[in-house]
Design a protein around this motif. Structure first.
Motif, PDB file in Angstrom:
ATOM      1  N   ASN A  33      34.959  42.929  41.794  1.00  0.00           N
ATOM      2  CA  ASN A  33      33.665  43.260  41.203  1.00  0.00           C
ATOM      3  C   ASN A  33      32.914  44.352  41.960  1.00  0.00           C
ATOM      4  OD1 ASN A  33      33.886  41.329  39.117  1.00  0.00           O
ATOM      5  ND2 ASN A  33      33.382  39.739  40.591  1.00  0.00           N
ATOM      6  N   TYR A  34      33.454  44.783  43.091  1.00  0.00           N
ATOM      7  CA  TYR A  34      32.798  45.824  43.880  1.00  0.00           C
ATOM      8  C   TYR A  34      33.039  47.182  43.229  1.00  0.00           C
ATOM      9  CZ  TYR A  34      31.456  48.879  47.679  1.00  0.00           C
ATOM     10  OH  TYR A  34      30.850  49.857  48.424  1.00  0.00           O
ATOM     11  N   HIS A  35      31.979  47.955  43.110  1.00  0.00           N
ATOM     12  CA  HIS A  35      32.087  49.300  42.549  1.00  0.00           C
ATOM     13  C   HIS A  35      31.601  50.296  43.595  1.00  0.00           C
ATOM     14  CE1 HIS A  35      33.210  48.377  38.424  1.00  0.00           C
ATOM     15  NE2 HIS A  35      32.504  47.278  38.582  1.00  0.00           N
ATOM     16  N   PRO A  36      32.520  51.110  44.107  1.00  0.00           N
ATOM     17  CA  PRO A  36      32.103  52.109  45.092  1.00  0.00           C
ATOM     18  C   PRO A  36      31.288  53.209  44.419  1.00  0.00           C
ATOM     19  CG  PRO A  36      34.359  52.503  44.446  1.00  0.00           C
ATOM     20  CD  PRO A  36      33.921  51.230  43.764  1.00  0.00           C
ATOM     21  N   SER A  37      30.833  54.146  45.211  1.00  0.00           N
ATOM     22  CA  SER A  37      30.090  55.273  44.647  1.00  0.00           C
ATOM     23  C   SER A  37      31.029  56.124  43.793  1.00  0.00           C
ATOM     24  CB  SER A  37      29.509  56.130  45.770  1.00  0.00           C
ATOM     25  OG  SER A  37      30.551  56.817  46.452  1.00  0.00           O
ATOM     26  N   ASP A  80      36.851  55.209  54.873  1.00  0.00           N
ATOM     27  CA  ASP A  80      37.011  54.234  55.935  1.00  0.00           C
ATOM     28  C   ASP A  80      37.884  53.057  55.484  1.00  0.00           C
ATOM     29  OD1 ASP A  80      35.387  51.580  57.188  1.00  0.00           O
ATOM     30  OD2 ASP A  80      35.872  53.207  58.592  1.00  0.00           O
ATOM     31  N   ARG A  81      38.687  52.534  56.409  1.00  0.00           N
ATOM     32  CA  ARG A  81      39.547  51.388  56.130  1.00  0.00           C
ATOM     33  C   ARG A  81      38.746  50.184  55.658  1.00  0.00           C
ATOM     34  NH1 ARG A  81      40.317  47.065  59.142  1.00  0.00           N
ATOM     35  NH2 ARG A  81      39.400  48.054  60.971  1.00  0.00           N
ATOM     36  N   SER A 114      39.101  48.252  52.173  1.00  0.00           N
ATOM     37  CA  SER A 114      39.362  46.814  52.171  1.00  0.00           C
ATOM     38  C   SER A 114      38.367  46.076  51.282  1.00  0.00           C
ATOM     39  CB  SER A 114      39.283  46.277  53.604  1.00  0.00           C
ATOM     40  OG  SER A 114      39.475  44.885  53.611  1.00  0.00           O
ATOM     41  N   LYS A 115      37.117  46.513  51.311  1.00  0.00           N
ATOM     42  CA  LYS A 115      36.094  45.899  50.458  1.00  0.00           C
ATOM     43  C   LYS A 115      36.443  46.129  48.980  1.00  0.00           C
ATOM     44  CE  LYS A 115      31.771  46.378  51.674  1.00  0.00           C
ATOM     45  NZ  LYS A 115      30.394  46.920  51.854  1.00  0.00           N
ATOM     46  N   ILE A 116      36.881  47.345  48.658  1.00  0.00           N
ATOM     47  CA  ILE A 116      37.271  47.671  47.279  1.00  0.00           C
ATOM     48  C   ILE A 116      38.480  46.828  46.870  1.00  0.00           C
ATOM     49  CG2 ILE A 116      38.142  49.488  45.750  1.00  0.00           C
ATOM     50  CD1 ILE A 116      36.599  51.497  47.593  1.00  0.00           C
TER      51      ILE A 116
END
Length: 105
Positions: free
Chosen positions: A67-71, A55-56, A60-62
């Motif tokens: 400091n954001y770490h996706p799955s 998803d866009r 964008s959050k990444i």
């Protein structure tokens, strides 16, 4: 002799701890690696997240939060979307747990 042996062992242990600390603390972050690859390949963000099937808003959050770490699954999808080598993918996934390509097949 015993005291010198103990001191040498302790120094060796401290040296290994220091090497581990430096290796862990100085390696590039997930964010730095990912966007370094994207920028070096001169890809548009839209191309990357569409290829990865994410998803866009998540992309964008990444992008906006270093400091954001996706799955791990999302990181793997991004690696595949970028057509990264096994080594590059392992470098990205090292921020999670065991590398996917670390085992001898």
């Amino acid at each position: 002799d015993d005291i010198l042996g103990l001191l040498n062992n302790r120094e060796a242990d401290e040296g290994r701890k220091l090497e581990q600390f430096v290796a862990n603390e100085l390696k590039p972050s997930f964010h730095t690696l990912l966007f370094g690859y994207i920028d070096n390949m001169e890809l548009a963000d839209t191309d990357v997240y569409r290829r990865a099937g994410i998803d866009r808003r998540l992309f964008s959050k990444i992008r906006s939060n270093p400091n954001y770490h996706p799955s791990k699954q999302t990181a793997l999808a991004l690696s595949l979307a970028l057509h990264l080598s096994k080594e590059q993918t392992d470098e990205i996934l090292a921020h999670f747990e065991q590398p996917v390509f670390g085992a001898v097949l």
